[in-house]
Write an enzyme that holds these catalytic residues in place. Structure first.
Site, PDB file in Angstrom:
ATOM      1  N   ASP A 291       0.835  -1.199   0.000  1.00 41.20           N
ATOM      2  CA  ASP A 291       0.000   0.000   0.000  1.00 41.20           C
ATOM      3  C   ASP A 291       0.874   1.255   0.000  1.00 41.20           C
ATOM      4  OD1 ASP A 291      -2.195   1.658   0.185  1.00 41.20           O
ATOM      5  OD2 ASP A 291      -2.451   1.407   2.340  1.00 41.20           O
ATOM      6  N   GLU A 325      -2.383  10.279  -0.875  1.00 44.97           N
ATOM      7  CA  GLU A 325      -3.680   9.591  -0.829  1.00 44.97           C
ATOM      8  C   GLU A 325      -4.056   9.234   0.599  1.00 44.97           C
ATOM      9  OE1 GLU A 325      -6.410   6.140  -0.608  1.00 44.97           O
ATOM     10  OE2 GLU A 325      -4.324   6.239   0.052  1.00 44.97           O
ATOM     11  N   GLU A 326      -3.067   8.852   1.396  1.00 51.11           N
ATOM     12  CA  GLU A 326      -3.349   8.282   2.715  1.00 51.11           C
ATOM     13  C   GLU A 326      -3.986   9.263   3.684  1.00 51.11           C
ATOM     14  OE1 GLU A 326      -3.469   5.345   3.388  1.00 51.11           O
ATOM     15  OE2 GLU A 326      -2.007   4.176   2.283  1.00 51.11           O
ATOM     16  N   ASP A 353      -4.610   0.017  -6.182  1.00 49.69           N
ATOM     17  CA  ASP A 353      -4.409   0.392  -4.778  1.00 49.69           C
ATOM     18  C   ASP A 353      -5.061  -0.637  -3.868  1.00 49.69           C
ATOM     19  OD1 ASP A 353      -3.769   1.706  -2.443  1.00 49.69           O
ATOM     20  OD2 ASP A 353      -5.339   3.218  -2.632  1.00 49.69           O
ATOM     21  N   HIS A 423      -1.447  -0.774   6.389  1.00 42.52           N
ATOM     22  CA  HIS A 423      -1.133   0.299   7.347  1.00 42.52           C
ATOM     23  C   HIS A 423      -0.372  -0.198   8.577  1.00 42.52           C
ATOM     24  CE1 HIS A 423      -4.783   2.861   5.803  1.00 42.52           C
ATOM     25  NE2 HIS A 423      -3.887   2.609   4.847  1.00 42.52           N
TER      26      HIS A 423
END
Length: 464
Positions: A291, A325-326, A353, A423
């Protein structure tokens, strides 16, 4: 007789076209599996640069590295698109324990959620109240919440075959949990990690305080799934336990960063733009391999695979590596904003993604007519075990491009292992399989080839 001859000619043309497409897809897959570059690029991103938190030195190193690699592909144009991004830093590692009686403590793994404020320097120690979701707060009321730490413990639903659906059903407690608990006087929140597996890795992710004044914001952290189970069981036996946690994160002023863009100019319709991309930023606990390092290198390899196999796109083809993006989606919004300012006509966008696992197919956000055309290509993918063609979402970064006439698509790999790493500290290079990654790049390149060759239905109608 004339009708029969015409029918034979049409069938012959169709058969030739199908054979030509089959040959092109085979060339793409063969090249990806024997001479792919995605894995080597990911190796550098992950092991030489590491986690690429928005606004960090590592994020800038990733910008410079990927631009250099795109330059080496001899594309028609490579450039950096400036974008201001948030800069949140984690600081010293977080620490937490629960206390069953004075002096008797058990440490548990936590990590600050992205965007959270810090605890006071001495940390926070308070009683805990466990809830299954935001909706429980109103039922409990301020009397039972004020001065306590709210523990959100709704797990991802293991009965959901789509792990992304399971994620969506409980991620609100991570994103809005602190803002909502703060309204009832909570001192802080602890959120069960978004993970179907029981392990000791806390999973971070973005959170928001909404319009909560800065001075009223409370710290928020994720606890590992094993830690959540232990805390919940202990609370059931002893509701009077105390929980302590300390975190040192900070929000700094925005800084300038970049989207990285490479382009092959279209040979017939240069004003029609097709893009393929992923997001270059990641969280900082691991190295962001799944990711979304995987999506970035796959997207880069799409352009290389088409060049290597001798295909010359009719439409302008871009790879876009989006920044932020996060924790903000600034890169995706900036790209769409600039495209609108320049009056660019985007007809197709594909995002990867969802990790570098075995590709299963795509989801599409498009008209019924375009979807019917796409379904007609499904049999071309069957030899490669690509079977999933569904209407649905596409990708966060390409979402701002949505407009009438554009086809948005998302690569859909097998999702069963994705949230084991999402994450978390174990989102690292060794958990990416080279062959699976290369198959994903080839699958994306094949769809881009077909979409470029035949074009979206609505686009053809407009031309007509």
């Amino acid at each position: 007789m004339k009708k029969t001859l015409l029918l034979c000619l049409l069938m012959g043309t169709f058969a030739f076209s199908q054979t030509e497409d089959e040959k092109q897809l085979k060339a793409i897959y063969d090249t990806a599996l024997t001479n792919g570059k995605a894995y080597d690029w990911l190796n550098h991103l992950s092991n030489q640069i590491g986690g690429r938190l928005s606004g960090s030195v590592e994020a800038q190193q990733a910008v410079e590295y990927t631009k250099g690699q795109l330059d080496s592909l001899n594309l028609d144009r490579v450039w950096l698109q400036p974008v201001m991004v948030p800069k949140w830093v984690r600081g010293a590692p977080e620490f937490a324990y629960f206390e069953t009686k004075p002096g008797l403590t058990t440490n548990v793994p936590i990590c600050a959620l992205g965007g959270s404020v810090a605890t006071p320097d001495v940390g926070i120690k308070a009683s805990v109240i466990e809830v299954q979701g935001i909706e429980d707060l109103e039922k409990l009321g301020r009397d039972k919440i004020e001065g306590k730490i709210v523990f959100y413990n709704r797990p991802m639903d293991p009965t959901q075959i789509s792990t992304f659906s399971a994620y969506s059903s409980c991620v609100d407690q991570r994103y809005s949990g602190a803002a909502e608990a703060g309204k009832y006087g909570a001192l802080g929140v602890i959120v069960r990690s978004m993970n179907l597996r029981l392990d000791d890795f806390p999973h971070t992710g973005s959170m928001s305080y909404g319009d909560t004044p800065v001075n009223d914001r409370i710290p928020a952290a994720a606890i590992s799934t094993k830690g959540a189970e232990l805390l919940s069981t202990t609370l059931a036996l002893n509701p009077d336990i105390k929980f302590y946690f300390k975190q040192n994160c900070k929000q700094l002023p925005d800084v300038e960063s970049y989207n990285v863009i490479g382009e092959i100019r279209g040979s017939e319709y240069p004003n029609e733009v097709m893009i393929v991309g992923g997001h270059l930023d990641s969280w900082d606990l691991g190295d962001g391999s799944h990711d979304d390092g995987a999506g970035c290198v796959q997207s880069m390899d799409v352009l290389r695979l088409l060049k290597e196999t001798g295909y010359k796109p009719k439409r302008t083809l871009r790879v876009v590596l989006f920044m932020n993006e996060e924790n903000g989606l600034r890169g995706g919004r900036k790209y769409a904003e600039v495209a609108k300012q320049k009056n660019e006509k985007h007809v197709f966008a594909l995002e990867s993604d969802a990790g570098g696992f075995t590709p299963r197919g795509f989801s599409f956000d498009c008209s019924e007519e375009d979807f019917e055309q796409i379904l007609g290509w499904k049999e071309l993918f069957e030899p490669y075990l690509i079977h999933l063609f569904v209407k649905g979402g596409s990708g966060a970064d390409i979402g701002p491009l949505k407009d009438e006439g554009i086809v948005l698509a998302g690569l859909r790999p097998d999702s069963q292992r994705y949230f084991d790493h999402h994450h978390a500290e174990n989102d690292t290079f060794e958990h990416v399989n080279q062959r699976e990654l290369e198959l994903g790049a080839a699958t994306m390149a094949s769809l881009v080839y077909l979409m470029d060759k035949y074009g979206p239905v609505l686009t053809k109608k407009i031309k007509g």
